[in-house]
Design an enzyme around this catalytic site. Structure first.
Site, PDB file in Angstrom:
ATOM      1  N   HIS A 136       0.829  -1.206   0.000  1.00  0.00           N
ATOM      2  CA  HIS A 136       0.000   0.000   0.000  1.00  0.00           C
ATOM      3  C   HIS A 136       0.860   1.250   0.000  1.00  0.00           C
ATOM      4  O   HIS A 136       2.076   1.208   0.213  1.00  0.00           O
ATOM      5  CB  HIS A 136      -0.944   0.001   1.208  1.00  0.00           C
ATOM      6  N   CYS A 159       2.886  -5.476   6.782  1.00  0.00           N
ATOM      7  CA  CYS A 159       2.588  -5.169   5.389  1.00  0.00           C
ATOM      8  C   CYS A 159       3.748  -4.390   4.764  1.00  0.00           C
ATOM      9  O   CYS A 159       4.677  -3.987   5.443  1.00  0.00           O
ATOM     10  CB  CYS A 159       1.296  -4.374   5.286  1.00  0.00           C
TER      11      CYS A 159
END
Length: 466
Positions: A352, A371
């Site tokens: 992201h 992440c």
């Protein structure tokens, strides 16, 4: 396929998103003009003057009384010299060429081992240019043997640390993922004093990892994230087309090894806070900062994640609070930034954008909760969606963001993605590269805390983010 979601956000929030997402004059002009239309010229003028301060983590912290003169000079030198930690050419990490390059590196290092190996440089105080030290001849010999000191002066036994030695130390530091200061300091000694036999073992271990990646046919198009090198490569037709710096999981929240498929792109995403982050980070923080949820636009939901609950009615110290779910609204404050790359997997990790872009300037980038945050993510999104209808030209992702419309793009041509752990490799020019074993998966001492830390600045704060 593009699907539009309702972006129920105030107009001013949209403008802040435009300002945050782009430094381009066009986006800034749009934002300032829009604020003027709202009838607040002063706000528009402030936006134009200080738009960068709306980015989380930006601004100019005041370290008055904490900076030394040496620290100021070094910081200025770092800002003048761009970060150079990405791999240099189009050879993919996952390739027969890489296997051949590592085989050649092992053979070269084996010759050094057969001749008795390189000397140990006794750890101690810092060594730097202009100073005399009894260890300088050993350091010079050590760097000659590994090829970092290109001129060979075997009979030169001066104890003075000169400019030539500074350049050799910088070359060594770059090859080992360390900040190239040219000084032999605490973070340099552990890497410098790994024996040649240890380096051969590390090369063999990573050769095995790459061979395992090559066990199945290599796809024509895929993404590979090398976690300890903090970088991503987008590969097509056996050549790297893009490279990006990434932020990966910190030691206690490691990014896992993953093989998955990128299936969708989510613009202006909601962030559904994982239970682990909620329990370990979010609830303890809001106990100290009661306004945190409101400031960060995080909503409290029931245990099913459906019905919104007033946080003022919750006893956060009660066991029932652990069952609640949290969701952050889209916008510039969102921990996922302005786009999320969806890649379903058993570890529930993904890639992201991030509002914390200054962290990409660090050489060591283990700051996330598992992440992967991608620098220049819009360029990667354009590459991923290249074959989607209406995409084609670069810049489409930026256009979607500037339009301010929440969009989900389902890829008609999904892209495989790999999160891998490669701490040693070789390049076509013969350079052998090593990176600290940040998670201890090689069995080496964790060196991440020693990497790219300027002692005149505090370490970056751990943020509430995936």
């Amino acid at each position: 396929m593009l699907a539009f979601r309702a972006a129920a956000r105030p107009f001013a929030s949209l403008i802040a998103g435009l300002i945050t997402s782009s430094g381009r004059p066009a986006a800034l002009a749009m934002a300032v003009a829009a604020l003027s239309l709202l009838g607040n010229p002063a706000q528009a003028q402030a936006a134009q003057a200080n738009w960068w301060e709306s980015i989380t983590g930006s601004g100019t912290p005041d370290y008055t009384g904490r900076r030394s003169e040496d620290g100021d000079r070094e910081r200025a030198a770092r800002q003048a010299e761009p970060l150079d930690d990405l791999r240099p050419d189009a050879m993919p990490m996952r390739s027969d060429e890489m296997i051949a390059a590592i085989d050649a590196a092992i053979a070269k290092y084996q010759q050094i081992a057969d001749s008795g190996g390189w000397p140990v440089v006794p750890p101690g105080r810092m060594m730097r240019e202009g100073e005399d030290d009894d260890r300088v001849p050993l350091l010079r010999r050590r760097l000659q043997m590994s090829g970092d000191m290109r001129t060979r002066n075997d009979g030169y036994n001066s104890y003075t640390f000169d400019g030539e030695l500074t350049d050799a130390v910088k070359r060594y530091q770059r090859r080992n993922g360390l900040r190239p200061t040219g000084r032999v300091e605490r973070s340099t000694y552990p890497a410098l004093n790994m024996s040649v036999d240890q380096r051969i073992a590390q090369l063999r271990m990573n050769l095995g990892r790459i061979r395992e990646l090559m066990a199945n046919p290599v796809e024509e198009r895929y993404v590979l994230v090398n976690v300890p090198a903090f970088q991503l490569e987008a590969v097509q037709k056996y050549e790297v087309q893009q490279r990006h710096r990434v932020i990966v999981g910190r030691t206690e929240r490691q990014s896992p090894s993953v093989k998955a498929t990128i299936r969708a792109l989510n613009f202006f995403p909601y962030w559904r806070v994982p239970d682990s982050v909620a329990h370990l980070d979010l609830i303890p923080r809001l106990l100290k900062e009661p306004d945190y949820l409101q400031n960060e636009k995080i909503r409290v939901l029931d245990a099913a994640g459906v019905k919104e609950i007033d946080p003022q009615t919750v006893n956060w110290t009660a066991p029932e609070a652990q069952k609640l779910k949290f969701r952050q609204d889209p916008g510039p404050q969102n921990a996922l930034g302005l786009v999320r790359i969806d890649m379903p997997n058993e570890h529930t990790v993904y890639m992201h954008d991030t509002p914390m872009k200054p962290l990409f300037a660090q050489r060591s980038r283990a700051f996330s909760a598992g992440c992967v945050r991608v620098e220049g993510v819009f360029n990667l999104v354009d590459w991923l969606a290249h074959y989607e209808q209406g995409w084609g030209e670069p810049g489409r992702a930026q256009q979607i963001v500037e339009a301010g419309q929440a969009v989900d793009v389902t890829l008609t041509r999904p892209v495989p993605v790999y999160f891998v752990y490669i701490t040693a490799w070789a390049e076509r020019d013969g350079d052998v590269e090593f990176r600290p074993d940040i998670y201890g998966r090689d069995g080496a001492v964790d060196q991440v805390a020693e990497m790219d830390r300027d002692p005149s600045e505090p370490a970056p704060a751990v943020t509430l983010a995936p």
